[in-house]
Write a protein that holds these residues in place. Structure first.
Motif, PDB file in Angstrom:
ATOM      1  N   VAL A   6      39.765  37.053  44.342  1.00 38.11           N
ATOM      2  CA  VAL A   6      40.227  38.099  43.766  1.00 38.11           C
ATOM      3  C   VAL A   6      39.780  38.191  42.005  1.00 38.11           C
ATOM      4  N   VAL A   7      39.137  39.064  41.975  1.00 36.01           N
ATOM      5  CA  VAL A   7      38.096  39.002  40.529  1.00 36.01           C
ATOM      6  C   VAL A   7      38.796  41.010  39.771  1.00 36.01           C
ATOM      7  N   PHE A   8      39.804  40.785  38.826  1.00 38.40           N
ATOM      8  CA  PHE A   8      39.561  41.827  37.412  1.00 38.40           C
ATOM      9  C   PHE A   8      39.206  42.017  37.042  1.00 38.40           C
ATOM     10  N   ASP A   9      38.504  43.985  37.248  1.00 40.60           N
ATOM     11  CA  ASP A   9      38.279  44.221  36.083  1.00 40.60           C
ATOM     12  C   ASP A   9      39.699  44.002  34.511  1.00 40.60           C
ATOM     13  N   VAL A  10      39.193  44.342  33.287  1.00 42.27           N
ATOM     14  CA  VAL A  10      39.855  43.931  31.907  1.00 42.27           C
ATOM     15  C   VAL A  10      40.650  45.279  31.249  1.00 42.27           C
ATOM     16  N   GLY A  11      39.995  46.358  31.244  1.00 37.81           N
ATOM     17  CA  GLY A  11      40.419  47.637  30.186  1.00 37.81           C
ATOM     18  C   GLY A  11      41.040  48.273  31.816  1.00 37.81           C
ATOM     19  N   GLU A  12      42.336  48.803  31.105  1.00 39.50           N
ATOM     20  CA  GLU A  12      43.228  49.640  32.303  1.00 39.50           C
ATOM     21  C   GLU A  12      43.395  48.317  33.601  1.00 39.50           C
ATOM     22  N   THR A  13      42.837  48.413  34.251  1.00 40.94           N
ATOM     23  CA  THR A  13      43.829  46.528  34.769  1.00 40.94           C
ATOM     24  C   THR A  13      44.617  45.798  34.356  1.00 40.94           C
ATOM     25  N   LEU A  14      43.942  44.693  33.741  1.00 36.94           N
ATOM     26  CA  LEU A  14      45.078  44.126  33.649  1.00 36.94           C
ATOM     27  C   LEU A  14      45.580  44.080  31.919  1.00 36.94           C
ATOM     28  N   VAL A  15      44.838  44.507  31.391  1.00 37.25           N
ATOM     29  CA  VAL A  15      45.288  45.062  30.050  1.00 37.25           C
ATOM     30  C   VAL A  15      45.144  46.719  29.133  1.00 37.25           C
ATOM     31  N   ASN A  16      47.046  46.776  29.448  1.00 40.18           N
ATOM     32  CA  ASN A  16      46.751  48.742  28.571  1.00 40.18           C
ATOM     33  C   ASN A  16      46.371  48.729  27.519  1.00 40.18           C
ATOM     34  N   ARG A  53      49.445  32.580  47.531  1.00 38.28           N
ATOM     35  CA  ARG A  53      47.963  32.636  48.070  1.00 38.28           C
ATOM     36  C   ARG A  53      47.035  32.194  49.200  1.00 38.28           C
ATOM     37  N   GLY A  54      46.030  31.036  48.005  1.00 37.62           N
ATOM     38  CA  GLY A  54      45.758  30.286  47.405  1.00 37.62           C
ATOM     39  C   GLY A  54      44.286  30.889  47.241  1.00 37.62           C
ATOM     40  N   LEU A  55      44.677  32.565  46.668  1.00 28.94           N
ATOM     41  CA  LEU A  55      42.935  32.675  46.207  1.00 28.94           C
ATOM     42  C   LEU A  55      42.353  32.299  44.816  1.00 28.94           C
ATOM     43  N   ARG A  56      41.027  31.870  44.983  1.00 28.84           N
ATOM     44  CA  ARG A  56      40.452  32.077  43.477  1.00 28.84           C
ATOM     45  C   ARG A  56      40.510  33.815  42.453  1.00 28.84           C
ATOM     46  N   LEU A  57      41.115  33.135  41.250  1.00 25.61           N
ATOM     47  CA  LEU A  57      41.169  34.962  40.441  1.00 25.61           C
ATOM     48  C   LEU A  57      39.751  34.234  39.640  1.00 25.61           C
ATOM     49  N   GLY A  58      39.941  35.598  38.950  1.00 25.28           N
ATOM     50  CA  GLY A  58      38.721  36.084  38.439  1.00 25.28           C
ATOM     51  C   GLY A  58      38.989  37.482  37.534  1.00 25.28           C
ATOM     52  N   ALA A  59      38.702  37.143  36.391  1.00 26.95           N
ATOM     53  CA  ALA A  59      38.522  38.929  35.281  1.00 26.95           C
ATOM     54  C   ALA A  59      36.901  38.567  34.486  1.00 26.95           C
ATOM     55  N   ALA A  60      36.247  39.956  35.070  1.00 25.59           N
ATOM     56  CA  ALA A  60      35.164  39.935  34.260  1.00 25.59           C
ATOM     57  C   ALA A  60      34.849  41.645  33.773  1.00 25.59           C
ATOM     58  N   GLY A  61      34.563  42.226  32.828  1.00 25.89           N
ATOM     59  CA  GLY A  61      34.753  43.775  32.522  1.00 25.89           C
ATOM     60  C   GLY A  61      33.290  44.178  31.272  1.00 25.89           C
ATOM     61  N   ASN A  62      33.360  44.756  31.377  1.00 26.95           N
ATOM     62  CA  ASN A  62      32.022  45.188  30.335  1.00 26.95           C
ATOM     63  C   ASN A  62      33.382  45.360  28.741  1.00 26.95           C
ATOM     64  N   TYR A  64      33.624  42.501  24.893  1.00 24.34           N
ATOM     65  CA  TYR A  64      33.169  41.621  23.946  1.00 24.34           C
ATOM     66  C   TYR A  64      32.852  40.365  24.615  1.00 24.34           C
ATOM     67  N   ALA A  65      32.144  38.921  23.996  1.00 25.71           N
ATOM     68  CA  ALA A  65      32.806  38.580  25.058  1.00 25.71           C
ATOM     69  C   ALA A  65      34.264  37.588  24.476  1.00 25.71           C
ATOM     70  N   HIS A  66      34.174  37.234  23.210  1.00 27.92           N
ATOM     71  CA  HIS A  66      35.374  36.962  22.953  1.00 27.92           C
ATOM     72  C   HIS A  66      36.730  37.266  23.363  1.00 27.92           C
ATOM     73  N   HIS A  67      36.700  37.788  24.170  1.00 32.60           N
ATOM     74  CA  HIS A  67      37.722  38.698  25.259  1.00 32.60           C
ATOM     75  C   HIS A  67      38.215  37.795  26.294  1.00 32.60           C
ATOM     76  N   GLU A  68      37.185  36.974  26.581  1.00 28.19           N
ATOM     77  CA  GLU A  68      37.444  35.633  27.635  1.00 28.19           C
ATOM     78  C   GLU A  68      38.446  34.142  27.604  1.00 28.19           C
ATOM     79  N   GLU A  69      38.078  34.150  26.223  1.00 30.67           N
ATOM     80  CA  GLU A  69      39.021  33.354  25.595  1.00 30.67           C
ATOM     81  C   GLU A  69      40.438  33.688  26.116  1.00 30.67           C
ATOM     82  N   PHE A  70      40.526  34.974  25.490  1.00 35.51           N
ATOM     83  CA  PHE A  70      41.814  35.344  26.475  1.00 35.51           C
ATOM     84  C   PHE A  70      42.395  35.590  27.480  1.00 35.51           C
ATOM     85  N   LEU A  71      41.537  35.763  28.404  1.00 37.56           N
ATOM     86  CA  LEU A  71      41.762  35.374  29.546  1.00 37.56           C
ATOM     87  C   LEU A  71      42.029  34.124  30.740  1.00 37.56           C
ATOM     88  N   ARG A  72      40.614  33.318  29.358  1.00 35.65           N
ATOM     89  CA  ARG A  72      40.865  32.083  30.544  1.00 35.65           C
ATOM     90  C   ARG A  72      42.277  31.343  30.471  1.00 35.65           C
TER      91      ARG A  72
END
Ligand SMILES: [Mg+2]
Length: 162
Positions: A6-16, A53-62, A64-72
């Motif tokens: 399951v891969v999540f968009d970031v803006g408005e999906t994970l982050v308000n 549930r044993g699902l592999r999880l990801g987060a990927a969105g439009n 900046y690259a530096h936001h990856e650090e917060f999500l990792r």
């Protein structure tokens, strides 16, 4: 095919986004960095529920690259349009998601708030998709057949419908 990732968009999906922009404005921020409090309150409980549930999880969105650090720390893999050099709704973005997920496209679910940027292009790329209807684009109707939820709290039980 069983759902594996399951891969999540970031803006408005994970982050308000609206609340985060207000915070950055109030703090006269010059470097725009997410904090735990910027996450929607249902984000971390949802990730935890999917993990059991044993699902592999990801987060990927439009973003900046530096936001990856917060999500990792919260997911198994992350991706950003800046690092990948391609933005949603480009099909190439979802090809990168599939590559990062290390699973066949049909075993990957992409969860996002936008029909045009998230759900439609994910489905076109052969992924599964669920829309979480909230934020600035909440007024947009989901096309028929699109699994649509009101919050991430509803996601675990919606998995059976994609
Ligand atoms: Mg979004």
């Amino acid at each position: 095919m069983a759902l594996r990732v399951v891969v999540f968009d970031v803006g408005e999906t994970l982050v308000n986004e609206a609340a985060t922009y207000e915070r950055w404005h109030a703090e006269s921020a010059t470097k725009f960095v997410f904090a735990e409090r910027d996450l929607h309150s249902d984000a971390l409980p949802c990730l935890a529920a999917l993990r059991t549930r044993g699902l592999r999880l990801g987060a990927a969105g439009n973003m900046y690259a530096h936001h990856e650090e917060f999500l990792r720390p919260h997911v198994d893999f992350v991706g950003s349009s800046e690092r990948w050099g391609v933005q949603k709704p480009d099909t190439e973005f979802f090809a990168r998601v599939v590559e990062a997920a290390a699973a066949p496209a049909g075993e990957i679910l992409y969860v996002g708030d936008r029909v045009d940027n998230d759900v439609s292009p994910a489905l076109a790329a052969g992924l599964r998709a669920i829309r979480v209807r909230r934020g600035a684009h909440a007024d947009v109707e989901s096309p028929p057949g699109i699994v649509t939820i009101g919050s991430l709290q509803e996601l675990p039980e919606a998995l059976d419908r994609v």
